[in-house]
Design a protein around this motif. Structure first.
Motif, PDB file in Angstrom:
ATOM      1  N   MET A  33       0.860  -1.189   0.000  1.00 51.53           N
ATOM      2  CA  MET A  33       0.000   0.000   0.000  1.00 51.53           C
ATOM      3  C   MET A  33       0.895   1.238   0.000  1.00 51.53           C
ATOM      4  N   GLN A  34       0.586   2.168  -0.888  1.00 52.72           N
ATOM      5  CA  GLN A  34       1.317   3.418  -0.973  1.00 52.72           C
ATOM      6  C   GLN A  34       0.885   4.343   0.156  1.00 52.72           C
ATOM      7  N   ALA A  35       1.728   5.307   0.508  1.00 50.97           N
ATOM      8  CA  ALA A  35       1.433   6.254   1.575  1.00 50.97           C
ATOM      9  C   ALA A  35       1.301   7.658   0.995  1.00 50.97           C
ATOM     10  N   ALA A  36       0.487   8.476   1.665  1.00 52.34           N
ATOM     11  CA  ALA A  36       0.301   9.876   1.271  1.00 52.34           C
ATOM     12  C   ALA A  36       0.586  10.754   2.472  1.00 52.34           C
ATOM     13  N   ARG A  37       1.377  11.770   2.263  1.00 52.54           N
ATOM     14  CA  ARG A  37       1.614  12.786   3.303  1.00 52.54           C
ATOM     15  C   ARG A  37       0.525  13.826   3.126  1.00 52.54           C
ATOM     16  N   ILE A  38      -0.256  14.074   4.183  1.00 50.40           N
ATOM     17  CA  ILE A  38      -1.454  14.902   4.087  1.00 50.40           C
ATOM     18  C   ILE A  38      -1.382  16.074   5.055  1.00 50.40           C
ATOM     19  N   LEU A  39      -1.672  17.257   4.529  1.00 48.16           N
ATOM     20  CA  LEU A  39      -1.796  18.470   5.326  1.00 48.16           C
ATOM     21  C   LEU A  39      -3.236  18.528   5.806  1.00 48.16           C
ATOM     22  N   VAL A  40      -3.450  18.301   7.097  1.00 46.31           N
ATOM     23  CA  VAL A  40      -4.796  18.252   7.675  1.00 46.31           C
ATOM     24  C   VAL A  40      -5.301  19.677   7.881  1.00 46.31           C
ATOM     25  N   ASP A  41      -6.542  19.930   7.430  1.00 44.03           N
ATOM     26  CA  ASP A  41      -7.148  21.256   7.560  1.00 44.03           C
ATOM     27  C   ASP A  41      -7.414  21.589   9.023  1.00 44.03           C
ATOM     28  N   GLY A  42      -7.465  22.879   9.293  1.00 45.20           N
ATOM     29  CA  GLY A  42      -7.789  23.334  10.638  1.00 45.20           C
ATOM     30  C   GLY A  42      -6.749  24.321  11.135  1.00 45.20           C
ATOM     31  N   GLN A  43      -6.813  24.596  12.408  1.00 46.32           N
ATOM     32  CA  GLN A  43      -5.932  25.590  13.004  1.00 46.32           C
ATOM     33  C   GLN A  43      -4.512  25.084  13.246  1.00 46.32           C
ATOM     34  N   SER A  44      -4.353  23.776  13.356  1.00 49.66           N
ATOM     35  CA  SER A  44      -3.040  23.225  13.700  1.00 49.66           C
ATOM     36  C   SER A  44      -2.178  23.029  12.454  1.00 49.66           C
ATOM     37  N   ASP A  45      -0.915  22.718  12.693  1.00 39.86           N
ATOM     38  CA  ASP A  45       0.029  22.462  11.603  1.00 39.86           C
ATOM     39  C   ASP A  45       0.254  20.978  11.450  1.00 39.86           C
ATOM     40  N   LEU A  46      -0.823  20.203  11.372  1.00 38.80           N
ATOM     41  CA  LEU A  46      -0.700  18.750  11.281  1.00 38.80           C
ATOM     42  C   LEU A  46      -0.389  18.298   9.863  1.00 38.80           C
ATOM     43  N   VAL A  47       0.704  17.574   9.718  1.00 39.28           N
ATOM     44  CA  VAL A  47       1.044  16.902   8.469  1.00 39.28           C
ATOM     45  C   VAL A  47       1.274  15.452   8.859  1.00 39.28           C
ATOM     46  N   LEU A  48       0.390  14.569   8.392  1.00 40.42           N
ATOM     47  CA  LEU A  48       0.419  13.163   8.799  1.00 40.42           C
ATOM     48  C   LEU A  48       0.462  12.250   7.583  1.00 40.42           C
ATOM     49  N   ASP A  49       0.975  11.048   7.786  1.00 33.50           N
ATOM     50  CA  ASP A  49       1.014  10.040   6.730  1.00 33.50           C
ATOM     51  C   ASP A  49      -0.154   9.081   6.882  1.00 33.50           C
ATOM     52  N   TYR A  50      -0.782   8.749   5.755  1.00 33.84           N
ATOM     53  CA  TYR A  50      -1.899   7.816   5.711  1.00 33.84           C
ATOM     54  C   TYR A  50      -1.679   6.834   4.573  1.00 33.84           C
ATOM     55  N   GLY A  51      -2.225   5.642   4.738  1.00 35.98           N
ATOM     56  CA  GLY A  51      -2.164   4.648   3.674  1.00 35.98           C
ATOM     57  C   GLY A  51      -3.229   4.929   2.626  1.00 35.98           C
ATOM     58  N   ILE A  52      -2.957   4.531   1.383  1.00 38.41           N
ATOM     59  CA  ILE A  52      -3.927   4.730   0.298  1.00 38.41           C
ATOM     60  C   ILE A  52      -4.504   3.366  -0.062  1.00 38.41           C
ATOM     61  N   PRO A  53      -5.711   3.067   0.404  1.00 41.55           N
ATOM     62  CA  PRO A  53      -6.326   1.782   0.038  1.00 41.55           C
ATOM     63  C   PRO A  53      -6.814   1.825  -1.408  1.00 41.55           C
ATOM     64  N   PRO A  54      -6.964   0.669  -2.049  1.00 43.62           N
ATOM     65  CA  PRO A  54      -7.423   0.639  -3.444  1.00 43.62           C
ATOM     66  C   PRO A  54      -8.786   1.310  -3.641  1.00 43.62           C
ATOM     67  N   CYS A  74       0.084  28.748   1.641  1.00 44.87           N
ATOM     68  CA  CYS A  74       0.089  30.011   0.890  1.00 44.87           C
ATOM     69  C   CYS A  74      -0.735  29.900  -0.388  1.00 44.87           C
ATOM     70  N   LEU A  75      -0.784  28.705  -0.966  1.00 49.65           N
ATOM     71  CA  LEU A  75      -1.524  28.511  -2.220  1.00 49.65           C
ATOM     72  C   LEU A  75      -3.026  28.360  -2.005  1.00 49.65           C
ATOM     73  N   LEU A  76      -3.408  27.744  -0.889  1.00 53.72           N
ATOM     74  CA  LEU A  76      -4.827  27.483  -0.637  1.00 53.72           C
ATOM     75  C   LEU A  76      -5.451  28.614   0.168  1.00 53.72           C
ATOM     76  N   PRO A  77      -6.578  29.123  -0.263  1.00 49.12           N
ATOM     77  CA  PRO A  77      -7.258  30.163   0.520  1.00 49.12           C
ATOM     78  C   PRO A  77      -7.682  29.628   1.892  1.00 49.12           C
ATOM     79  N   GLU A  78      -7.776  30.512   2.846  1.00 56.50           N
ATOM     80  CA  GLU A  78      -8.151  30.137   4.218  1.00 56.50           C
ATOM     81  C   GLU A  78      -9.492  29.421   4.254  1.00 56.50           C
ATOM     82  N   THR A  79     -10.438  29.866   3.429  1.00 56.10           N
ATOM     83  CA  THR A  79     -11.763  29.241   3.447  1.00 56.10           C
ATOM     84  C   THR A  79     -11.703  27.780   3.014  1.00 56.10           C
TER      85      THR A  79
END
Length: 162
Positions: free
Chosen positions: A1-22, A98-103
């Motif tokens: 299974m491949q992994a994705a590094r994901i920037l989680v939305d919200g107030q925090s600076d969470l960047v977490l890795d998740y598996g990509i299921p088929p 910086c690329l994604l608007p706050e909304t």
């Protein structure tokens, strides 16, 4: 299974890795996804794809759902963000913010429907000529869709250039 590094939305600076299921579909950098986060779900933006370390391969939580099948951030913009992060010695997630608007980065942002315009019937030339005299902007739109290869487009407030 491949992994994705994901920037989680919200107030925090969470960047977490998740598996990509088929069943998640074709996940690409820049796509928006729904992921489990503690005892709730969260949305986030895929930053990068990679092969997980063998120790983590079976321990990654899977992505729950692909929200936008098309990347919200184009590959060109992802490359620009990656270059800028490297050049200015900052984390990639800061450049993506910086690329994604706050909304868009707010967790409570609801999915939006894209309004589309479809041409059901191609008007005759005489009908278009008559419409140009009465309503030139409407005639311009009909003429544009009649001559286009694809007779549908996203709805916008401004008319296309002739």
């Amino acid at each position: 299974m491949q992994a994705a590094r994901i920037l989680v939305d919200g107030q925090s600076d969470l960047v977490l890795d998740y598996g990509i299921p088929p069943e998640a579909g074709d996940v690409k950098p820049g796509c928006r996804v729904q992921v489990p986060l503690r005892n709730r779900t969260a949305t986030g933006t895929v930053l990068t794809l990679s092969e997980p370390a063998p120790a983590w391969k079976d321990r990654l939580k899977p992505i729950l759902k692909l929200i936008d099948p098309e990347p919200l951030i184009s590959p060109v913009m992802m490359n620009l963000a990656s270059w800028a992060a490297d050049y200015y010695s900052v984390a990639l997630d800061q450049m993506i913010r910086c690329l994604l608007p706050e909304t868009v980065r707010q967790e409570n942002t609801a999915e939006k429907m894209r309004k589309m315009v479809y041409l059901e019937k191609t008007p005759a030339r005489e009908e278009l000529d008559a419409l140009y005299r009465k309503a030139p902007r409407q005639a311009q739109m009909l003429d544009y869709f009649s001559s286009a290869k694809q007779q549908s487009a996203p709805w916008r407030h401004s008319a296309p250039e002739p």
